[in-house]
Design a protein around this motif. Structure first.
Motif, mmCIF file in Angstrom:
data_model
loop_
_atom_site.group_PDB
_atom_site.id
_atom_site.type_symbol
_atom_site.label_atom_id
_atom_site.label_comp_id
_atom_site.label_asym_id
_atom_site.label_seq_id
_atom_site.Cartn_x
_atom_site.Cartn_y
_atom_site.Cartn_z
ATOM 1 N N GLY A 1 -11.740 -4.685 3.163
ATOM 2 C CA GLY A 1 -12.132 -5.479 2.005
ATOM 3 C C GLY A 1 -11.223 -5.282 0.809
ATOM 4 O O GLY A 1 -10.860 -6.236 0.126
ATOM 5 N N GLY A 2 -10.843 -4.037 0.548
ATOM 6 C CA GLY A 2 -10.040 -3.746 -0.634
ATOM 7 C C GLY A 2 -8.558 -3.988 -0.452
ATOM 8 O O GLY A 2 -7.944 -4.729 -1.221
ATOM 9 N N LEU A 3 -7.976 -3.376 0.570
ATOM 10 C CA LEU A 3 -6.526 -3.485 0.756
ATOM 11 C C LEU A 3 -6.101 -4.794 1.415
ATOM 12 O O LEU A 3 -5.126 -5.411 1.010
ATOM 13 N N TRP A 4 -6.835 -5.199 2.460
ATOM 14 C CA TRP A 4 -6.420 -6.375 3.215
ATOM 15 C C TRP A 4 -6.857 -7.672 2.523
ATOM 16 O O TRP A 4 -6.062 -8.582 2.325
ATOM 17 N N TYR A 5 -8.146 -7.760 2.180
ATOM 18 C CA TYR A 5 -8.664 -8.992 1.600
ATOM 19 C C TYR A 5 -8.550 -9.047 0.074
ATOM 20 O O TYR A 5 -8.806 -10.082 -0.523
ATOM 21 N N ASN A 6 -8.222 -7.947 -0.549
ATOM 22 C CA ASN A 6 -8.106 -7.857 -2.019
ATOM 23 C C ASN A 6 -9.380 -8.311 -2.740
ATOM 24 O O ASN A 6 -9.326 -9.033 -3.728
ATOM 25 N N TRP A 7 -10.538 -7.880 -2.250
ATOM 26 C CA TRP A 7 -11.800 -8.236 -2.869
ATOM 27 C C TRP A 7 -11.998 -7.525 -4.206
ATOM 28 O O TRP A 7 -12.767 -7.984 -5.040
ATOM 29 N N PHE A 8 -11.363 -6.381 -4.370
ATOM 30 C CA PHE A 8 -11.537 -5.601 -5.596
ATOM 31 C C PHE A 8 -10.272 -4.796 -5.856
ATOM 32 O O PHE A 8 -9.455 -4.592 -4.966
ATOM 33 N N ASP A 9 -10.122 -4.378 -7.114
ATOM 34 C CA ASP A 9 -8.981 -3.544 -7.499
ATOM 35 C C ASP A 9 -9.225 -2.108 -7.067
ATOM 36 O O ASP A 9 -10.368 -1.644 -7.005
ATOM 37 N N PHE A 10 -8.150 -1.421 -6.777
ATOM 38 C CA PHE A 10 -8.258 -0.021 -6.410
ATOM 39 C C PHE A 10 -8.132 0.846 -7.660
ATOM 40 O O PHE A 10 -7.076 1.373 -7.974
ATOM 41 N N ASN A 11 -9.241 0.968 -8.377
ATOM 42 C CA ASN A 11 -9.313 1.905 -9.490
ATOM 43 C C ASN A 11 -10.625 2.665 -9.352
ATOM 44 O O ASN A 11 -11.468 2.331 -8.513
ATOM 45 N N VAL A 12 -10.800 3.684 -10.148
ATOM 46 C CA VAL A 12 -11.965 4.559 -10.011
ATOM 47 C C VAL A 12 -13.270 3.772 -10.128
ATOM 48 O O VAL A 12 -14.191 3.982 -9.333
ATOM 49 N N PHE A 13 -13.351 2.878 -11.106
ATOM 50 C CA PHE A 13 -14.587 2.113 -11.291
ATOM 51 C C PHE A 13 -14.952 1.330 -10.033
ATOM 52 O O PHE A 13 -16.082 1.406 -9.550
ATOM 53 N N TRP A 14 -14.014 0.556 -9.500
ATOM 54 C CA TRP A 14 -14.318 -0.289 -8.351
ATOM 55 C C TRP A 14 -14.547 0.508 -7.082
ATOM 56 O O TRP A 14 -15.417 0.156 -6.275
ATOM 57 N N ILE A 15 -13.826 1.578 -6.904
ATOM 58 C CA ILE A 15 -14.049 2.404 -5.710
ATOM 59 C C ILE A 15 -15.442 3.013 -5.754
ATOM 60 O O ILE A 15 -16.175 2.990 -4.751
ATOM 61 N N LEU A 16 -15.855 3.537 -6.910
ATOM 62 C CA LEU A 16 -17.207 4.095 -7.029
ATOM 63 C C LEU A 16 -18.272 3.008 -6.867
ATOM 64 O O LEU A 16 -19.286 3.225 -6.192
ATOM 65 N N ALA A 17 -18.043 1.849 -7.461
ATOM 66 C CA ALA A 17 -18.997 0.742 -7.332
ATOM 67 C C ALA A 17 -19.136 0.320 -5.866
ATOM 68 O O ALA A 17 -20.254 0.111 -5.377
ATOM 69 N N VAL A 18 -18.014 0.224 -5.186
ATOM 70 C CA VAL A 18 -18.040 -0.162 -3.774
ATOM 71 C C VAL A 18 -18.756 0.897 -2.942
ATOM 72 O O VAL A 18 -19.554 0.562 -2.057
ATOM 73 N N LEU A 19 -18.516 2.158 -3.215
ATOM 74 C CA LEU A 19 -19.189 3.224 -2.471
ATOM 75 C C LEU A 19 -20.695 3.195 -2.689
ATOM 76 O O LEU A 19 -21.467 3.389 -1.736
ATOM 77 N N VAL A 20 -21.128 2.940 -3.908
ATOM 78 C CA VAL A 20 -22.569 2.839 -4.185
ATOM 79 C C VAL A 20 -23.168 1.653 -3.428
ATOM 80 O O VAL A 20 -24.226 1.773 -2.785
#
Length: 147
Positions: free
Chosen positions: A89-108
């Protein structure tokens, strides 16, 4: 065949729940549009997660010779889901930016979706077990056995 049915249910449940959760997140964040491409990408992501879970289950059954501890099953599941979402989702489809906020949001969001699907599958397994127990009890009563 029973295992195939289980994983089809995992795929369908995860796809439905993930789609609803992400649609709700998009709605409340102001991004109300989900494209047709996104729908297919989400289906592929859920399929990849389901296949990875199947392979992991096969491997853990061989290693443990029985069901692994529940905590290990849950931990592996969350790691698998999060890794797939971050990479596909993140690297291939670029659904979200790879920063701390989005990574934590995605993990939640991943944890919420994982436990929702886990709960649905647990309820289905309990329902199956109850049905089997009723059949066994009925057969025992027919045969005059009360144990």
């Amino acid at each position: 065949m029973q295992k195939l049915k289980y994983y089809i249910n995992v795929f369908l449940s995860s796809y439905a729940i993930a789609s609803v959760v992400i649609a709700a997140v998009n709605y409340f964040s102001g991004a109300t549009s989900i494209s047709t491409l996104w729908i297919f990408q989400m289906a592929f992501l859920c399929l990849a997660i389901t296949i990875l879970m199947l392979l992991t289950d096969i491997l853990t059954e061989k290693l443990y010779k029985s069901a692994p501890p529940v905590w290990l099953f849950i931990l592996l599941g969350i790691i698998e889901v999060s890794a797939c979402v971050l990479f596909i989702g993140g690297l291939w489809y670029n659904w979200f930016d790879f920063n701390v906020f989005w990574i934590l949001a995605v993990l939640v969001i991943d944890v919420i979706i994982y436990f929702a699907v886990f709960g649905i599958m647990l309820l289905q397994e309990k329902q199956s077990a109850d049905s089997i127990n009723k059949i066994i009890e009925s057969e025992r009563k027919k045969n005059g056995q009360n144990y």
